[in-house]
Design a protein around this motif. Structure first.
Motif, PDB file in Angstrom:
ATOM      1  N   ILE A 213       0.959  -1.136  -0.119  1.00  0.00           N
ATOM      2  CA  ILE A 213      -0.037   0.070  -0.177  1.00  0.00           C
ATOM      3  C   ILE A 213       0.883   1.266  -0.211  1.00  0.00           C
ATOM      4  CG2 ILE A 213      -1.573   1.379   1.337  1.00  0.00           C
ATOM      5  CD1 ILE A 213      -2.839  -1.355   2.353  1.00  0.00           C
ATOM      6  N   LYS A 214       1.811   1.363   0.821  1.00  0.00           N
ATOM      7  CA  LYS A 214       2.876   2.293   1.094  1.00  0.00           C
ATOM      8  C   LYS A 214       3.473   2.721  -0.291  1.00  0.00           C
ATOM      9  CE  LYS A 214       6.801   4.075   3.525  1.00  0.00           C
ATOM     10  NZ  LYS A 214       7.882   3.500   4.474  1.00  0.00           N
ATOM     11  N   GLU A 215       3.936   1.701  -1.059  1.00  0.00           N
ATOM     12  CA  GLU A 215       4.488   2.027  -2.325  1.00  0.00           C
ATOM     13  C   GLU A 215       3.581   2.067  -3.580  1.00  0.00           C
ATOM     14  OE1 GLU A 215       7.977  -0.595  -2.895  1.00  0.00           O
ATOM     15  OE2 GLU A 215       8.522  -0.580  -0.794  1.00  0.00           O
ATOM     16  N   ASN A 216       2.233   2.010  -3.437  1.00  0.00           N
ATOM     17  CA  ASN A 216       1.403   2.333  -4.326  1.00  0.00           C
ATOM     18  C   ASN A 216       1.095   0.914  -5.155  1.00  0.00           C
ATOM     19  OD1 ASN A 216       0.386   4.821  -3.401  1.00  0.00           O
ATOM     20  ND2 ASN A 216       2.210   5.805  -4.285  1.00  0.00           N
ATOM     21  N   PHE A 217       1.577  -0.336  -4.751  1.00  0.00           N
ATOM     22  CA  PHE A 217       1.083  -1.494  -5.446  1.00  0.00           C
ATOM     23  C   PHE A 217      -0.728  -1.763  -5.300  1.00  0.00           C
ATOM     24  CE2 PHE A 217       5.529  -1.637  -5.508  1.00  0.00           C
ATOM     25  CZ  PHE A 217       5.794  -2.091  -7.075  1.00  0.00           C
ATOM     26  N   LEU A 218      -1.061  -1.257  -4.167  1.00  0.00           N
ATOM     27  CA  LEU A 218      -2.331  -1.520  -4.004  1.00  0.00           C
ATOM     28  C   LEU A 218      -3.008  -0.057  -3.352  1.00  0.00           C
ATOM     29  CD1 LEU A 218      -1.957  -4.716  -1.631  1.00  0.00           C
ATOM     30  CD2 LEU A 218      -2.723  -4.803  -3.861  1.00  0.00           C
ATOM     31  N   THR A 219      -4.360  -0.358  -3.610  1.00  0.00           N
ATOM     32  CA  THR A 219      -5.026   1.116  -2.948  1.00  0.00           C
ATOM     33  C   THR A 219      -5.299   1.171  -1.466  1.00  0.00           C
ATOM     34  OG1 THR A 219      -6.020   0.752  -5.451  1.00  0.00           O
ATOM     35  CG2 THR A 219      -7.141   2.206  -3.637  1.00  0.00           C
ATOM     36  N   LYS A 220      -5.055   2.134  -1.025  1.00  0.00           N
ATOM     37  CA  LYS A 220      -5.529   2.273   0.272  1.00  0.00           C
ATOM     38  C   LYS A 220      -7.035   2.214   0.267  1.00  0.00           C
ATOM     39  CE  LYS A 220      -2.025   5.696   1.215  1.00  0.00           C
ATOM     40  NZ  LYS A 220      -1.603   6.911   1.546  1.00  0.00           N
ATOM     41  N   TYR A 221      -7.303   1.190   1.383  1.00  0.00           N
ATOM     42  CA  TYR A 221      -8.686   0.915   1.639  1.00  0.00           C
ATOM     43  C   TYR A 221      -8.999   1.090   3.227  1.00  0.00           C
ATOM     44  CZ  TYR A 221      -6.642  -3.567   2.980  1.00  0.00           C
ATOM     45  OH  TYR A 221      -5.904  -4.461   3.507  1.00  0.00           O
TER      46      TYR A 221
END
Length: 177
Positions: A155-163
């Motif tokens: 999430i921190k490295e923008n591979f996943l969306t914050k949710y």
């Protein structure tokens, strides 16, 4: 796996095992980037690939071909006819087990044979829920975690969306458990 470093990559027979058929085509695109001389998709009707598989194993074992890949499903890989063939491969058998948590099931764990000189298990969730025996099977076969990429880092490295995470607790029936 520590044994991975001892593989001779100039002559390697790679078996990629995936949970679903559509992933076979995704893996084939990736495998092609590594200059394999022959790639076999082994799933579904065995009459469509079995003679090719037998032939390619023979060619590999006598040194006619040196960089082979077979991409298959856990369902196919755990069948006796497939296992018999994999056990005939004489050296440098490398296994990639996508979503390796599937390999901990009693049926699918049949593919976790010692014939693999090198092995890599890929999973975001290698521990099996309520299946300590299956989890132990996985960790015993793959031996060590060589790379971990936690959800928080993804999430921190923008591979996943914050949710937002809102757990809803429920109890399973005895049958569901």
């Amino acid at each position: 796996c520590s044994e991975l470093y001892f593989l001779d990559f100039s002559s390697i027979f790679t078996v990629v095992v995936v949970p679903f058929q559509h992933l076979i085509y995704q893996w084939e695109r990736e495998i092609r980037k590594f200059n394999y001389t022959k790639i076999i998709r082994a799933f579904g009707n065995k009459n469509l690939y079995l003679s090719s598989l037998d032939s390619i194993i023979f060619d590999y074992n006598i040194g006619v071909r040196n960089k082979i890949a077979v991409i298959t499903t856990y369902s196919t890989a755990s069948k006796n006819f497939f296992l018999e063939r994999i056990n005939k491969i004489k050296n440098n058998l490398f296994g990639i087990f996508d979503e390796c948590h599937y390999s901990g099931s009693k049926v699918f764990s049949k593919i976790l044979v010692e014939n693999f000189s090198g092995r890599v298990g890929l999973s975001a969730t290698p521990s099996r829920w309520l299946d300590e025996e299956g989890t132990n099977t996985i960790f015993s076969f793959f031996q060590a975690t060589i790379f971990s990429f936690p959800l928080s880092q993804a999430i921190k490295e923008n591979f996943l969306t914050k949710y937002e995470y809102y757990p809803v607790l429920t109890e399973l029936t005895e049958k569901e458990q």
